[in-house]
Design a protein around this motif. Sequence first.
Motif, short mmCIF file in Angstrom:
data_model
loop_
_atom_site.label_atom_id
_atom_site.label_comp_id
_atom_site.label_asym_id
_atom_site.label_seq_id
_atom_site.Cartn_x
_atom_site.Cartn_y
_atom_site.Cartn_z
N GLU A 182 41.99 28.20 39.10
CA GLU A 182 43.15 27.93 40.16
C GLU A 182 42.97 27.01 41.28
O GLU A 182 43.56 26.07 41.88
CB GLU A 182 43.73 29.17 40.38
CG GLU A 182 44.59 29.78 39.31
CD GLU A 182 45.40 31.14 39.67
OE1 GLU A 182 45.53 31.19 41.00
OE2 GLU A 182 45.72 31.94 39.04
N ARG A 183 41.74 27.26 41.81
CA ARG A 183 41.33 26.47 43.37
C ARG A 183 40.90 25.42 42.75
O ARG A 183 41.22 24.11 43.49
CB ARG A 183 40.04 27.36 43.65
CG ARG A 183 39.75 27.09 45.25
CD ARG A 183 38.51 26.80 45.47
NE ARG A 183 38.44 26.20 46.93
CZ ARG A 183 37.20 26.22 47.49
NH1 ARG A 183 36.11 26.37 46.88
NH2 ARG A 183 37.21 25.68 48.75
N LEU A 200 39.69 35.82 48.38
CA LEU A 200 38.36 36.24 48.41
C LEU A 200 38.21 37.47 49.47
O LEU A 200 37.33 38.46 49.13
CB LEU A 200 37.54 35.06 49.02
CG LEU A 200 37.49 34.13 48.35
CD1 LEU A 200 36.55 32.67 49.23
CD2 LEU A 200 36.45 34.42 46.94
N ALA A 201 39.09 37.70 50.32
CA ALA A 201 39.13 38.80 51.21
C ALA A 201 39.68 39.95 50.55
O ALA A 201 39.23 41.17 50.77
CB ALA A 201 39.98 38.56 52.47
N ALA A 202 40.72 39.99 49.84
CA ALA A 202 41.36 41.05 49.23
C ALA A 202 40.55 41.65 47.93
O ALA A 202 40.71 42.63 47.70
CB ALA A 202 43.00 40.43 48.75
N CYS A 203 40.01 40.57 47.18
CA CYS A 203 39.30 41.03 46.08
C CYS A 203 38.50 42.19 45.96
O CYS A 203 38.46 43.18 45.35
CB CYS A 203 38.52 39.88 45.32
SG CYS A 203 38.01 40.14 43.62
N PRO A 204 37.42 42.36 47.09
CA PRO A 204 36.41 43.42 47.06
C PRO A 204 37.21 44.54 47.50
O PRO A 204 36.84 45.83 46.87
CB PRO A 204 35.68 42.88 48.39
CG PRO A 204 35.54 41.43 48.22
CD PRO A 204 37.14 41.21 47.86
N VAL A 205 38.42 44.52 48.23
CA VAL A 205 39.09 45.58 48.65
C VAL A 205 39.74 46.24 47.41
O VAL A 205 39.76 47.64 46.88
CB VAL A 205 40.04 45.32 49.53
CG1 VAL A 205 40.93 46.85 49.88
CG2 VAL A 205 39.29 44.89 51.02
N MET A 225 32.45 32.42 45.11
CA MET A 225 32.89 33.65 44.60
C MET A 225 31.76 34.97 44.60
O MET A 225 32.17 35.91 44.98
CB MET A 225 33.38 33.44 43.20
CG MET A 225 33.80 34.44 42.44
SD MET A 225 34.20 34.13 40.49
CE MET A 225 32.57 34.27 39.94
N PHE A 226 30.68 34.24 44.34
CA PHE A 226 29.58 35.43 44.20
C PHE A 226 29.13 35.95 45.71
O PHE A 226 29.26 37.23 45.89
CB PHE A 226 28.40 34.77 43.68
CG PHE A 226 28.29 34.85 42.06
CD1 PHE A 226 29.22 35.16 41.44
CD2 PHE A 226 27.19 33.73 41.37
CE1 PHE A 226 29.60 35.38 40.06
CE2 PHE A 226 27.25 33.94 40.13
CZ PHE A 226 28.08 34.51 39.38
N ASP A 277 45.16 28.62 51.55
CA ASP A 277 45.31 29.99 52.23
C ASP A 277 45.43 31.05 51.14
O ASP A 277 44.82 32.08 51.43
CB ASP A 277 46.64 29.83 52.75
CG ASP A 277 46.97 31.31 53.47
OD1 ASP A 277 46.48 31.62 54.48
OD2 ASP A 277 47.88 31.73 53.28
N GLN A 278 45.85 30.78 50.05
CA GLN A 278 45.92 31.70 48.88
C GLN A 278 44.59 32.00 48.41
O GLN A 278 44.22 33.28 48.16
CB GLN A 278 46.73 31.29 47.51
CG GLN A 278 48.18 31.24 47.88
CD GLN A 278 49.03 30.64 47.08
OE1 GLN A 278 48.81 29.63 46.26
NE2 GLN A 278 50.55 31.17 46.54
N TYR A 279 43.72 31.04 48.40
CA TYR A 279 42.35 31.13 47.91
C TYR A 279 41.55 32.08 48.85
O TYR A 279 41.04 33.34 48.44
CB TYR A 279 41.66 29.86 47.57
CG TYR A 279 40.24 29.87 47.59
CD1 TYR A 279 39.94 30.46 46.24
CD2 TYR A 279 39.39 29.59 48.70
CE1 TYR A 279 38.54 30.13 45.99
CE2 TYR A 279 37.94 29.64 48.43
CZ TYR A 279 37.61 30.02 47.08
OH TYR A 279 36.04 29.88 46.93
N ASN A 280 41.85 31.82 50.09
CA ASN A 280 40.89 32.61 51.06
C ASN A 280 41.58 33.96 51.17
O ASN A 280 40.80 34.86 51.53
CB ASN A 280 41.19 31.91 52.45
CG ASN A 280 40.37 30.77 52.78
OD1 ASN A 280 39.30 30.42 52.03
ND2 ASN A 280 40.96 29.65 53.30
N LYS A 281 42.72 34.39 51.16
CA LYS A 281 43.38 35.66 50.99
C LYS A 281 42.97 36.29 49.71
O LYS A 281 42.48 37.53 49.88
CB LYS A 281 44.76 35.60 51.03
CG LYS A 281 45.37 35.17 52.23
CD LYS A 281 47.04 35.31 52.30
CE LYS A 281 47.63 35.06 53.54
NZ LYS A 281 48.99 34.98 53.57
#
Length: 283
Positions: free
Chosen positions: A115-116, A130-135, A197-198, A124-128
């Motif tokens: 997608e990226r 990366l922040a939300a995925c670990p949570v 991503m890693f 903005d969707q991509y950065n969100k």
Amino acid sequence: MIIYNRTEYAELTNLQYRKEKRRLQIELLKLQEWTIDSGESVAILLEGRDAAGKGGAISRIISPLNPRLCRVVALGTPTEREKGQWYFQRYVQHLPSAGEIVIFDRSWYNRAGVERVMGFCTEDQYNKFLAACPVFENLLLEDGITLIKYWFSVSDEEQERRFQDRATNPLKNWKLSPMDLESRNRWVEYSRSKDLMFKHTDTKKSPWWVVDGEDKKKIEKCLKACKSFNPVILDKTKQSVVIQITALRREIDLMSKNLKKFGLVSISRTGAVAMTRGAEIFK
């Protein structure tokens, strides 16, 4: 991050390959048996380069397992309705229930990759993501879902060879899409996206297992990771199976005593061995 290098394992002969695959598939049966008995939930994510061997690995993982409690999820392009949802929502409905193993053939990490790179999401969707995925993944782990993440790597040259094979082999034409061809032109961009991503999602609680997909025989080693990802599970698997075998033997002894009580022929030792032989494979 746990990496399986191509130099980690010696070249296998065809006979060694078949024996090792059988041994590892038996270990997978132990894992499924434990999952069913304990009511645990296991989600396995397979990500990586196109033509890196994900499909073949999935086939080998699921082939010995009970299909009623192990399923593969391979979602297509999101619908207009799904595009308006919370990004993780379309994946949540496919998460495993108690006693179930679910294998995702690509997953929510599409946003960090295709997608990226292909421009299907905004920065903005991509950065969100990366922040939300670990949570999001921590929530799954805290809720009792065991999460295993694989990344299949393959060299530029080997990917090109496999694409050529797909283009010329009528039985593999369906595997080649315009998106695959475009990915060849964006190799560097995909590499950068993978590294980012890693950096954001390779955590102690949810690490990435990196599999060298250059030699498809070595992909079998992902089966080893699949059965050894958690020592606690291995211990519980062994305990669970030993308990089952012990219980079965007790039932056999009880049946023999009851038969003797009524003057009937008891179950022979050979018969008892035969009845438990199927279970012994899990010991």
